[in-house]
Motif scaffolding. Structure first.
Motif, short mmCIF file in Angstrom:
data_model
loop_
_atom_site.label_atom_id
_atom_site.label_comp_id
_atom_site.label_asym_id
_atom_site.label_seq_id
_atom_site.Cartn_x
_atom_site.Cartn_y
_atom_site.Cartn_z
N UNK A 12 0.81 -1.23 0.00
CA UNK A 12 0.00 0.00 0.00
C UNK A 12 0.84 1.28 0.00
N UNK A 13 1.88 1.33 0.81
CA UNK A 13 2.68 2.55 0.90
C UNK A 13 3.43 2.85 -0.40
N UNK A 14 4.11 1.88 -1.02
CA UNK A 14 4.78 2.18 -2.29
C UNK A 14 3.81 2.67 -3.37
N UNK A 15 2.62 2.08 -3.48
CA UNK A 15 1.67 2.54 -4.48
C UNK A 15 1.16 3.94 -4.17
N UNK A 16 0.90 4.22 -2.89
CA UNK A 16 0.46 5.55 -2.50
C UNK A 16 1.52 6.59 -2.86
N UNK A 17 2.78 6.30 -2.54
CA UNK A 17 3.87 7.24 -2.85
C UNK A 17 4.02 7.42 -4.35
N UNK A 18 3.88 6.35 -5.12
CA UNK A 18 3.99 6.45 -6.57
C UNK A 18 2.90 7.36 -7.14
N UNK A 19 1.66 7.19 -6.67
CA UNK A 19 0.58 8.06 -7.11
C UNK A 19 0.85 9.51 -6.74
N UNK B 123 -3.86 4.24 -10.67
CA UNK B 123 -3.47 3.20 -9.72
C UNK B 123 -3.56 1.81 -10.37
N UNK B 124 -4.59 1.57 -11.15
CA UNK B 124 -4.71 0.27 -11.81
C UNK B 124 -3.59 0.06 -12.83
N UNK B 125 -3.19 1.11 -13.54
CA UNK B 125 -2.06 0.98 -14.47
C UNK B 125 -0.76 0.75 -13.72
N UNK B 126 -0.52 1.52 -12.67
CA UNK B 126 0.71 1.34 -11.89
C UNK B 126 0.77 -0.06 -11.29
N UNK C 20 -4.10 -4.93 -9.53
CA UNK C 20 -4.89 -4.08 -8.65
C UNK C 20 -6.21 -3.70 -9.31
N UNK C 21 -7.27 -3.68 -8.52
CA UNK C 21 -8.60 -3.29 -8.99
C UNK C 21 -9.14 -2.23 -8.04
#
Length: 100
Positions: free
Chosen positions: A13-20, A79-82, A88-89
């Motif tokens: 969750x944290x890496x995806x949040x930071x990427x966004x 987020x779905x693309x990343x 991820x859905x």
């Protein structure tokens, strides 16, 4: 204001949040730390909560249904693309009047 939420199952969750946040931060006002963030777009604000071990919680808030749809589409789509390798859905809840 209207709001909508999504809870995305992920072991990262944290890496995806930071990427966004980093992605949108190039042209928008963004704040984030290791467990939470906020992305302010012309259509509204999306807050992100990565404090749970296996989910990223998103809350989108906008002035009207059209703006909320735009916000959900852009944040959810990115987020779905990343997270395509992790499949991820993002499924948003029905819009409700925002508190506060």
């Amino acid at each position: 204001m209207l709001s909508s939420t999504a809870r995305v199952a992920t072991v990262k969750p944290s890496p995806y949040m930071k990427q966004l946040c980093r992605h949108f931060g190039h042209r928008n006002e963004v704040t984030f730390d290791d467990s939470s963030g906020a992305i302010r777009l012309p259509s509204g604000v999306c807050t992100l909560d990565a404090s749970a071990p296996a989910e990223l919680a998103l809350t989108a808030a906008a002035a009207d249904e059209e703006s909320l749809d735009a916000l959900r589409n852009v944040i959810g789509g990115h987020l779905e693309r990343f997270g395509s390798n992790d499949q991820l859905v993002v499924s948003w809840s029905v819009a409700v009047p925002a508190e506060g």
